[in-house]
Scaffold this motif. Structure first.
Motif, short mmCIF file in Angstrom:
data_model
loop_
_atom_site.label_atom_id
_atom_site.label_comp_id
_atom_site.label_asym_id
_atom_site.label_seq_id
_atom_site.Cartn_x
_atom_site.Cartn_y
_atom_site.Cartn_z
N ASP A 40 84.09 -86.87 -77.95
CA ASP A 40 85.32 -86.92 -78.74
C ASP A 40 86.38 -87.82 -78.10
OD1 ASP A 40 84.88 -84.69 -80.96
OD2 ASP A 40 84.06 -83.93 -79.08
N ILE A 41 85.93 -89.02 -77.76
CA ILE A 41 86.85 -90.02 -77.20
C ILE A 41 87.66 -90.66 -78.33
CG2 ILE A 41 86.99 -92.16 -75.88
CD1 ILE A 41 84.38 -91.32 -74.49
N HIS A 42 87.04 -90.87 -79.47
CA HIS A 42 87.68 -91.42 -80.67
C HIS A 42 88.30 -92.79 -80.42
CE1 HIS A 42 87.13 -87.91 -83.30
NE2 HIS A 42 87.29 -87.19 -82.20
N LEU A 43 87.49 -93.69 -79.81
CA LEU A 43 87.91 -95.08 -79.69
C LEU A 43 88.13 -95.64 -81.09
CD1 LEU A 43 85.31 -96.23 -77.01
CD2 LEU A 43 87.76 -95.86 -76.62
N GLY A 44 89.19 -96.43 -81.23
CA GLY A 44 89.52 -96.99 -82.53
C GLY A 44 90.64 -96.23 -83.22
N THR A 45 91.20 -95.22 -82.56
CA THR A 45 92.33 -94.47 -83.12
C THR A 45 93.52 -94.56 -82.17
OG1 THR A 45 91.83 -92.34 -82.06
CG2 THR A 45 90.68 -92.84 -84.11
N GLN A 46 94.70 -94.37 -82.71
CA GLN A 46 95.90 -94.38 -81.88
C GLN A 46 96.00 -93.14 -81.00
OE1 GLN A 46 99.29 -95.06 -84.42
NE2 GLN A 46 98.81 -97.24 -84.68
N GLY A 47 95.29 -92.08 -81.41
CA GLY A 47 95.33 -90.85 -80.62
C GLY A 47 94.46 -90.89 -79.38
N ASN A 102 79.79 -86.79 -85.86
CA ASN A 102 80.10 -87.06 -87.26
C ASN A 102 80.98 -88.30 -87.44
OD1 ASN A 102 81.79 -84.90 -86.00
ND2 ASN A 102 83.10 -85.24 -87.78
N HIS A 103 81.90 -88.56 -86.52
CA HIS A 103 82.77 -89.73 -86.66
C HIS A 103 82.04 -91.03 -86.32
CE1 HIS A 103 86.89 -88.08 -87.42
NE2 HIS A 103 86.26 -86.97 -87.07
N ASP A 104 80.96 -90.96 -85.56
CA ASP A 104 80.15 -92.15 -85.29
C ASP A 104 78.72 -91.95 -85.80
OD1 ASP A 104 79.46 -90.25 -83.41
OD2 ASP A 104 80.05 -91.43 -81.67
N GLU A 105 78.61 -91.28 -86.96
CA GLU A 105 77.30 -90.92 -87.51
C GLU A 105 76.46 -92.15 -87.86
OE1 GLU A 105 78.12 -88.59 -90.95
OE2 GLU A 105 79.49 -90.07 -91.82
N ALA A 106 77.09 -93.30 -88.06
CA ALA A 106 76.33 -94.52 -88.36
C ALA A 106 75.35 -94.87 -87.25
CB ALA A 106 77.29 -95.69 -88.61
N ALA A 107 75.66 -94.44 -86.03
CA ALA A 107 74.78 -94.74 -84.90
C ALA A 107 73.49 -93.93 -84.94
CB ALA A 107 75.52 -94.49 -83.58
N ARG A 108 73.44 -92.89 -85.78
CA ARG A 108 72.23 -92.05 -85.83
C ARG A 108 71.01 -92.80 -86.35
NH1 ARG A 108 75.55 -86.67 -87.63
NH2 ARG A 108 75.72 -85.77 -85.53
N GLN A 109 71.24 -93.88 -87.09
CA GLN A 109 70.11 -94.66 -87.58
C GLN A 109 69.40 -95.40 -86.45
OE1 GLN A 109 71.22 -98.12 -90.02
NE2 GLN A 109 73.33 -97.86 -89.29
N PHE A 110 70.04 -95.45 -85.27
CA PHE A 110 69.45 -96.13 -84.13
C PHE A 110 68.86 -95.17 -83.09
CE2 PHE A 110 72.92 -99.06 -85.53
CZ PHE A 110 72.10 -100.03 -86.08
N CYS A 111 68.76 -93.89 -83.44
CA CYS A 111 68.19 -92.92 -82.50
C CYS A 111 66.77 -93.35 -82.11
CB CYS A 111 68.18 -91.52 -83.11
SG CYS A 111 69.82 -90.77 -83.23
N GLY A 112 66.49 -93.28 -80.83
CA GLY A 112 65.21 -93.73 -80.30
C GLY A 112 65.25 -95.12 -79.72
N LEU A 113 66.37 -95.85 -79.94
CA LEU A 113 66.53 -97.18 -79.38
C LEU A 113 67.52 -97.14 -78.22
CD1 LEU A 113 66.74 -99.25 -82.70
CD2 LEU A 113 64.72 -98.78 -81.29
N ILE A 130 83.10 -93.55 -80.75
CA ILE A 130 83.85 -94.51 -81.57
C ILE A 130 84.12 -93.87 -82.93
CG2 ILE A 130 83.76 -96.77 -82.71
CD1 ILE A 130 81.99 -97.73 -80.42
N ASP A 131 85.36 -93.94 -83.39
CA ASP A 131 85.73 -93.25 -84.62
C ASP A 131 85.57 -94.17 -85.82
OD1 ASP A 131 87.06 -91.86 -86.71
OD2 ASP A 131 88.14 -90.70 -85.21
N GLY A 132 84.37 -94.14 -86.41
CA GLY A 132 84.10 -94.97 -87.58
C GLY A 132 84.92 -94.60 -88.79
N TRP A 133 85.28 -93.32 -88.93
CA TRP A 133 86.10 -92.90 -90.08
C TRP A 133 87.41 -93.67 -90.11
CZ3 TRP A 133 85.88 -86.82 -90.75
CH2 TRP A 133 84.54 -86.44 -90.93
N HIS A 134 88.06 -93.77 -88.95
CA HIS A 134 89.37 -94.43 -88.89
C HIS A 134 89.24 -95.94 -88.95
CE1 HIS A 134 92.32 -91.16 -87.95
NE2 HIS A 134 91.18 -90.52 -87.82
N LEU A 135 88.20 -96.48 -88.33
CA LEU A 135 88.04 -97.94 -88.34
C LEU A 135 87.77 -98.46 -89.75
CD1 LEU A 135 86.01 -98.50 -85.05
CD2 LEU A 135 88.41 -99.07 -85.49
N ARG A 136 87.19 -97.63 -90.61
CA ARG A 136 86.99 -98.04 -92.00
C ARG A 136 88.31 -98.13 -92.75
NH1 ARG A 136 82.16 -94.71 -91.90
NH2 ARG A 136 83.33 -92.96 -92.77
N ARG A 137 89.29 -97.32 -92.33
CA ARG A 137 90.59 -97.33 -93.01
C ARG A 137 91.52 -98.43 -92.49
NH1 ARG A 137 90.34 -91.35 -92.60
NH2 ARG A 137 91.90 -91.41 -90.95
#
Length: 314
Positions: free
Chosen positions: A67-74, A137-148, A99-106
């Motif tokens: 829960d580092i949430h890189l990409g957010t002001q918090g 959940n905030h960096d769930e896009a990385a789950r497609q790379f599990c195993g790499l 990395i907080d993909g939810w916030h980076l999309r906004r």
């Protein structure tokens, strides 16, 4: 002439990683990942002028961060960098929401300190630390790379860690056992927006405290823990995680997600939450003697002794 090192992908070596990673959980389809780039070019190592001397660094067997949430002001990246400069480990687990993909999309927010955190972790992996990244959940896009692996950082859906005393710990972010995330994601997005406003207040509040010489103190965490429903949710989450660890044949669980650092036993199972780097500024560590501790890094400093720790021998 100095050349920039090139790292081939995928990098995982079964002999080196055996015993620390788990396969995809039964029942979950293994979606084919989007092909990553064939190589990752990393800059050559350069000394960090802010790194303390070797005798000012504490070495642990294992460090867990989430829960580092890189990409957010918090995100409190400066505090995390200071923590990483003073602590090294043989194993480093990144337990989701790095990395907080939810916030980076906004909207894009990526100051230099956030880039420095990523570079620091890549450098740790290059220098021999086994770095395992379990997305949340905030960096769930990385789950497609599990195993790499990316730059010697292995991406896994979940992991299992054996402590020095032989206890087997299940490592997962925890969002897959949060009913709101799984069944009412719109509500999770709404709550995240309100939470962001609270973190903004927290940021300004602590700027004022710093000017008057006071250490970091989380206003947002205090408010959250005063709300009865939030307290009930946290208690239910902890129980579910302990029950799931038992079902998997483990002695305990290490997770993140709820931003509440904790080490305690629940019905004979060890529950560990490594906290976060937007509110509590905390990490879970395993010492070279096998103790589990929560470190609260609430002041940027040049020496170690002021950090508060909660300890549990395992």
């Amino acid at each position: 002439m100095t050349t920039t090192p090139t790292l081939e992908l995928p990098i995982p070596t079964p002999a080196a990683r055996a015993g620390h990673f788990a396969d995809t959980p039964p029942g979950r389809p293994a979606a084919p990942p989007t092909s990553p780039p064939a190589t990752i070019d990393l800059p050559p190592d350069t000394p960090d002028p802010l790194d303390p001397p070797p005798d000012g660094i504490t070495r642990y067997r294992t460090i867990w961060l989430s829960d580092i949430h890189l990409g957010t002001q918090g995100c409190q990246a400066d505090y995390l960098l200071d923590f990483l400069r003073h602590h090294e480990s043989d194993y480093l687990y990144l337990v989701g929401d790095i990395i907080d993909g939810w916030h980076l999309r906004r909207g894009w927010h990526w100051p230099q300190a956030h880039n420095d955190v990523v570079q620091k972790m890549l450098r740790r992996a290059r220098k021999g630390t086994q770095v395992i990244y379990v997305p949340g959940n905030h960096d769930e896009a990385a789950r497609q790379f599990c195993g790499l692996a990316f730059g010697d950082i292995a991406v896994r859906d979940e992991a299992f860690h054996t402590t020095l005393s032989g206890k087997r710990l299940w490592v997962t972010h925890g969002d897959l056992f949060d009913g709101v995330i799984q069944h009412a994601k719109w509500l999770a997005y709404l709550g995240d927006s309100l939470y962001t406003l609270t973190l903004l207040l927290n940021r300004w509040f602590n700027r004022v405290r710093t000017r008057f010489g006071f250490p970091y103190w989380s206003l947002s965490q205090y408010l959250k823990h005063q709300v009865k429903n939030a307290v009930n949710f946290i208690s239910a989450f902890e129980q579910v995680m302990a029950d799931e660890a038992r079902r998997r044949g483990c002695d305990g669980v290490v997770c993140g997600h709820i931003h509440k650092p904790e080490i305690r036993e629940i019905d004979g199972l060890l529950y560990c939450n490594d906290g976060d780097w937007v509110e509590s500024l905390s990490a879970l560590v395993e010492t070279t003697e096998g103790e589990l501790r929560i470190i609260h890094w609430t002041q940027k400093r040049n020496v170690r002794p002021h950090a508060k720790a909660t300890t549990l021998s395992v």
